[in-house]
Write a protein that holds these residues in place. Structure first.
Motif, short mmCIF file in Angstrom:
data_model
loop_
_atom_site.label_atom_id
_atom_site.label_comp_id
_atom_site.label_asym_id
_atom_site.label_seq_id
_atom_site.Cartn_x
_atom_site.Cartn_y
_atom_site.Cartn_z
N ILE A 1 71.13 -84.68 1.00
CA ILE A 1 69.75 -84.20 1.10
C ILE A 1 69.41 -83.96 2.56
O ILE A 1 70.03 -84.51 3.45
CB ILE A 1 68.73 -85.18 0.47
CG1 ILE A 1 68.65 -86.48 1.26
CG2 ILE A 1 69.05 -85.45 -0.98
CD1 ILE A 1 67.47 -87.35 0.89
N GLU A 2 68.39 -83.12 2.75
CA GLU A 2 67.79 -82.91 4.07
C GLU A 2 66.32 -83.29 3.94
O GLU A 2 65.63 -82.79 3.05
CB GLU A 2 67.90 -81.46 4.50
CG GLU A 2 69.32 -81.00 4.75
CD GLU A 2 69.40 -79.53 5.12
OE1 GLU A 2 68.37 -78.96 5.59
OE2 GLU A 2 70.47 -78.94 4.92
N ILE A 3 65.86 -84.18 4.80
CA ILE A 3 64.45 -84.58 4.81
C ILE A 3 63.63 -83.44 5.43
O ILE A 3 63.98 -82.91 6.48
CB ILE A 3 64.25 -85.89 5.61
CG1 ILE A 3 65.08 -87.02 5.03
CG2 ILE A 3 62.77 -86.26 5.66
CD1 ILE A 3 64.71 -87.45 3.64
N LEU A 4 62.54 -83.07 4.77
CA LEU A 4 61.67 -81.99 5.23
C LEU A 4 60.63 -82.50 6.22
O LEU A 4 60.28 -83.68 6.23
CB LEU A 4 60.98 -81.33 4.04
CG LEU A 4 61.89 -80.68 3.01
CD1 LEU A 4 61.07 -80.22 1.80
CD2 LEU A 4 62.64 -79.51 3.62
N ASP A 5 60.11 -81.59 7.02
CA ASP A 5 59.03 -81.91 7.96
C ASP A 5 57.69 -81.66 7.28
O ASP A 5 56.90 -80.81 7.69
CB ASP A 5 59.18 -81.07 9.23
CG ASP A 5 58.23 -81.53 10.32
OD1 ASP A 5 57.87 -82.72 10.34
OD2 ASP A 5 57.84 -80.68 11.15
N THR A 6 57.47 -82.36 6.20
CA THR A 6 56.23 -82.29 5.41
C THR A 6 55.59 -83.68 5.43
O THR A 6 56.25 -84.64 5.83
CB THR A 6 56.52 -81.89 3.95
OG1 THR A 6 57.36 -82.91 3.37
CG2 THR A 6 57.22 -80.54 3.86
N PRO A 7 54.34 -83.81 5.00
CA PRO A 7 53.75 -85.17 4.94
C PRO A 7 54.64 -86.16 4.16
O PRO A 7 54.89 -87.27 4.63
CB PRO A 7 52.40 -84.95 4.27
CG PRO A 7 52.02 -83.55 4.70
CD PRO A 7 53.34 -82.79 4.67
N LYS B 1 65.18 -81.62 0.49
CA LYS B 1 65.97 -80.60 -0.18
C LYS B 1 67.29 -81.23 -0.59
O LYS B 1 67.94 -81.89 0.22
CB LYS B 1 66.30 -79.41 0.74
CG LYS B 1 65.13 -78.63 1.20
CD LYS B 1 65.51 -77.35 1.92
CE LYS B 1 66.49 -77.48 3.03
NZ LYS B 1 66.70 -76.23 3.78
N ILE B 2 67.69 -81.04 -1.82
CA ILE B 2 69.02 -81.46 -2.28
C ILE B 2 69.94 -80.27 -2.04
O ILE B 2 69.72 -79.19 -2.59
CB ILE B 2 68.99 -81.85 -3.76
CG1 ILE B 2 67.97 -82.96 -4.00
CG2 ILE B 2 70.40 -82.27 -4.23
CD1 ILE B 2 67.64 -83.20 -5.45
N THR B 3 70.95 -80.46 -1.19
CA THR B 3 71.82 -79.36 -0.80
C THR B 3 73.20 -79.42 -1.45
O THR B 3 73.95 -78.45 -1.39
CB THR B 3 71.98 -79.30 0.73
OG1 THR B 3 72.54 -80.54 1.18
CG2 THR B 3 70.63 -79.05 1.40
N ASP B 4 73.53 -80.54 -2.06
CA ASP B 4 74.83 -80.66 -2.74
C ASP B 4 74.76 -81.82 -3.72
O ASP B 4 74.08 -82.82 -3.47
CB ASP B 4 75.95 -80.90 -1.72
CG ASP B 4 77.33 -80.65 -2.28
OD1 ASP B 4 77.45 -80.14 -3.43
OD2 ASP B 4 78.31 -80.95 -1.57
N LEU C 1 64.41 -78.57 -4.41
CA LEU C 1 63.40 -79.42 -3.77
C LEU C 1 63.26 -80.74 -4.53
O LEU C 1 63.40 -80.78 -5.76
CB LEU C 1 62.04 -78.72 -3.74
CG LEU C 1 61.90 -77.58 -2.75
CD1 LEU C 1 60.51 -76.95 -2.89
CD2 LEU C 1 62.13 -78.05 -1.33
N GLY C 2 62.95 -81.79 -3.80
CA GLY C 2 62.71 -83.09 -4.40
C GLY C 2 61.43 -83.71 -3.88
O GLY C 2 60.92 -83.31 -2.82
N GLU C 3 60.91 -84.68 -4.61
CA GLU C 3 59.70 -85.40 -4.24
C GLU C 3 60.02 -86.87 -4.00
O GLU C 3 61.06 -87.37 -4.43
CB GLU C 3 58.65 -85.27 -5.34
CG GLU C 3 58.18 -83.86 -5.57
CD GLU C 3 57.06 -83.79 -6.60
OE1 GLU C 3 56.43 -84.82 -6.91
OE2 GLU C 3 56.80 -82.68 -7.10
N LEU C 4 59.08 -87.57 -3.37
CA LEU C 4 59.25 -89.01 -3.13
C LEU C 4 59.31 -89.80 -4.42
O LEU C 4 60.18 -90.64 -4.60
CB LEU C 4 58.09 -89.55 -2.28
CG LEU C 4 58.13 -89.29 -0.80
CD1 LEU C 4 56.87 -89.85 -0.15
CD2 LEU C 4 59.36 -89.88 -0.17
N ASP C 5 58.38 -89.56 -5.31
CA ASP C 5 58.28 -90.32 -6.54
C ASP C 5 58.50 -89.40 -7.73
O ASP C 5 58.21 -88.21 -7.66
CB ASP C 5 56.90 -90.98 -6.67
CG ASP C 5 56.67 -92.00 -5.57
OD1 ASP C 5 57.56 -92.84 -5.35
OD2 ASP C 5 55.60 -91.96 -4.95
#
Length: 80
Positions: A68-74, A51-54, A31-35
């Motif tokens: 990466i895949e962008i999550l459906d979170t705020p 999510k970092i997938t590779d 998992l990754g964050e914006l900042d």
């Protein structure tokens, strides 16, 4: 050189890349964050944006690359 003037050598980056790739192999993603969190190293689920997938090292460009895949979170919606 990053924004705070620190230089990360290829040797240092590749050392971290090895265990991060192992985490991706084991769990399927990281998992990754914006900042970059100022006061912690771990990623908090409530702050996750992607999510970092590779991850891999491109010798031609001397860069660490990733998918990466962008999550459906705020925060994912902000990233999108």
């Amino acid at each position: 050189v990053n924004r705070n003037g620190r230089v990360y050598t290829a040797q240092e980056c590749l050392r971290h890349l090895a265990y991060l790739r192992e985490n991706i192999r084991r769990d399927g993603f990281i998992l990754g964050e914006l900042d970059h969190p100022v006061d912690r190293f771990d990623t908090q689920l409530k702050e996750a944006s992607h999510k970092i997938t590779d991850l891999w090292y491109d010798q031609n460009t001397a860069c660490i690359m990733g998918k990466i895949e962008i999550l459906d979170t705020p925060n994912g919606k902000i990233a999108r």
